[in-house]
Scaffold this active site. Structure first.
Site, short mmCIF file in Angstrom:
data_model
loop_
_atom_site.label_atom_id
_atom_site.label_comp_id
_atom_site.label_asym_id
_atom_site.label_seq_id
_atom_site.Cartn_x
_atom_site.Cartn_y
_atom_site.Cartn_z
CD GLU A 352 2.95 60.60 -1.66
OE1 GLU A 352 2.84 59.48 -2.22
OE2 GLU A 352 2.33 61.60 -2.03
CD GLU A 458 2.04 67.40 -2.64
OE1 GLU A 458 1.08 66.74 -3.08
OE2 GLU A 458 3.19 66.93 -2.55
#
Length: 597
Positions: A352, A458
């Protein structure tokens, strides 16, 4: 109102007549070109897409001015919005759209340029009630044309207005920027056509013809040999998130091993888990999990070496001076990568790092690029991933639009020594809002144009009555897309995460403490409706128990899913069947498998 309904009926009839003859076009580019591509589908629903008829069909949007210009270099017309007063001042096109159709920009595609600098231009659809829905974005530059690709779906028949805006200006006041547009197109698809295109793509990119040649030991072609084909492993990897309960819960182990080909540890490989305090490394649980999956032939994703969010880094790390953060972070890289090199099928090197910048703030702007280089040097055979959220889930998050993702890849590769570094694209896929399937496909197209593998890493969806439908829609979209190579479903099980309390709670906007959004099974490993969808798709995407007989040439031919296979063959002249294995990889020509009895 009646005249509008008549227009919609006529419009729908036109769509039904023309859409089937124009399949979806996956083409895209992340290059900024000297001239735009021709409008796909001759513009589709967009009248005058290349401005050969001046500004007909187009109008000014907002307070600025618009005009037609002609390129001196490629001799094409384009439209310009200038003297803009507000961020949304641009140009617009009006459409009548129909419920339950997918509208996509290529399928919208449009090509953009600005007169100076580099800025994000976003496309919006304005509904009659004034609601503006973002449907795609692109980084437009001065001196070349960039391709915007996006899409939308509406839940009722209506008239909408397509317009464009510069919402974030990084190099100039956004009202000073001229916006140029050329060769736009908008293509509608019915849901049946969308599914048919998925199936066509699956048939093309996930399958291959196999010819089994059966001969005797002396080379005689055997007619009437019985052939049985069973797939033992898929080339396309589908896995799940997992938790430490996999180590000693036999029910969880049996359920996982029977369904998944890959695993991502929810937390157990992250730095805050393996080194709670300075110099207090503990890999006991992580080692046990890796060992279990290796013993069962299940790939493990290395999630994650580092995480760029401030709040997830340990308190003791945040207290260190920058030089000591560097030493601790380097020790972490050396520890985790050397320990599991050869045991993982990919590393999320800096998790991220498009939303966050902890290490960049502490160590400098090239921190992420440096860590990618170090991991690559330590483990040169394992793919290195970026891993981000909201790329597909939330088009309004301009930090992670596909073009920004590509920009981040180029930034990492621009670091000295990283020029030819292979990278892979990780897209998390936490869908708390209804998935925009046409936007998802357009995003895959843009990211796929890099030539880099894409994984959904995810994948989960908000609880509720529509979860199973959304789950199936996105799974099918990902499996069908040529650029996608794997999916991790975010369904790491705990005894309390999918129990009766979690599954029966009807407040879908608030996740109960300890519960998961996506449960494939309950606390006793009985399938939920989402689990039934998963099992259905895995069965559909697998070649099993194909039985046939060779022809006079000794050949049996079948189109099968890519992957590893067990082949059993026999003949009346032979006392017992023979079993062998073969592997089907992607290629256009049939795979010839030669066996003898």
């Amino acid at each position: 109102m009646k005249s509008f309904q008549i227009l919609v009926i006529l419009f729908s009839a036109l769509l039904t007549g023309c859409a089937a003859s124009s399949p979806y076009d996956y083409s895209a580019t992340t290059d900024c070109l000297g001239g735009p591509w021709s409008p796909l589908y001759d513009g589709g629903l967009i009248g005058n897409p290349n401005f050969d008829s001046g500004l007909d069909e187009w109008d000014k949007f907002g307070l600025g001015k618009v005009e037609l210009r002609t390129s001196k270099y490629v001799n094409n017309n384009y439209m310009v919005a200038y003297d803009r007063k507000m961020a949304t001042d641009s140009f617009s096109h009006i459409f009548y759209v129909q419920k339950d159709l997918y509208y996509t920009f290529s399928d919208l595609t449009a090509w953009f340029q600005i007169d100076e600098g580099s800025e994000i231009i976003s496309a919006f659809v304005q509904e009659p009630n004034g609601t503006n829905v973002i449907v795609g974005s692109v980084i437009a530059k001065s001196g070349c044309w960039s391709m915007l690709k996006g899409g939308f779906e509406v839940d009722q028949n209506m008239k909408v207005q397509l317009f464009f805006a510069v919402l974030i200006a990084t190099f100039s006041k956004n009202t000073d920027i001229e916006i140029w547009i050329d060769n736009a197109s908008l293509k509608p698809f019915t849901k049946a056509e969308w599914r048919a295109q998925q199936n066509k793509s699956i048939n093309k990119v996930r399958k291959r013809n196999v010819r089994i040649h059966v001969t005797s030991e002396d080379g005689l072609k055997l007619r009437g040999a019985k052939v049985i084909i069973n797939q033992t492993r898929s080339e396309f990897i589908v896995g799940s998130g997992t938790t430490s309960y996999i180590v000693d819960n036999k029910g969880y182990q049996d359920w996982f091993v029977s369904r998944f080909a890959a695993a991502t540890f929810n937390n157990e490989m992250k730095w805050y888990y393996t080194e709670v305090g300075p110099d207090m490394e503990n890999y006991t649980v992580t080692d046990a999990m890796v060992s279990f999956f290796r013993q069962n032939g299940i790939a493990v994703r290395g999630h994650a070496v580092h995480w760029d969010a401030t709040n997830v880094n340990q308190y003791w790390v945040k207290l260190l001076a920058p030089r000591d953060i560097f030493r601790a972070a380097m020790r972490r890289v050396g520890s985790i990568v050397s320990r599991y090199s050869g045991s993982v099928n990919g590393w999320d090197v800096m998790n991220e790092n498009m939303h966050n910048s902890f290490f960049e703030e502490k160590l400098g702007a090239n921190a992420s690029a440096m860590f990618y280089q170090i991991v690559r040097a330590m483990d040169p055979q394992t793919p290195l991933f970026l891993n981000e959220y909201n790329v597909l889930e939330y088009p309004m998050d301009l930090k992670v639009i596909p073009w920004k993702y590509v920009e981040k890849i180029r930034e990492i590769r621009a670091f000295t020594g990283n020029e030819n570094m292979p990278l892979s694209i990780g897209i998390q896929g936490h869908f708390l809002l209804k998935p925009n399937v046409s936007h998802i496909r357009a995003s895959f197209d843009i990211l796929g144009a890099t030539g880099m593998p894409i994984w959904l890493t995810e994948l989960d969806f908000r609880r509720g009555p529509n979860q199973v439908f959304e789950f199936e829609d996105v799974m099918r979209e990902a499996f069908a897309h040529p650029a996608v190579e794997g999916i991790i479903v975010w369904a790491g099980w705990k005894p309390t995460s999918c129990n009766e309390r979690c599954l029966s709670d009807k407040n879908y906007t608030v996740l109960p403490t300890g519960c998961m959004e996506l449960c494939l099974v309950d606390s006793n490993f009985n399938n939920t409706p989402a689990g039934d969808v998963y099992d259905k798709l895995m069965k559909e995407w697998k070649t099993t128990n194909v039985t046939g007989y060779t022809d006079k040439e000794g050949i049996f031919e079948e189109k099968v899913f890519l992957g590893e296979y067990s082949l059993t063959y026999s003949h009346p002249l032979i006392p017992r069947p023979v079993i062998t294995k073969f592997n089907v990889t992607r290629a256009k020509e049939p795979l010839d498998v030669w066996v003898s009895l």
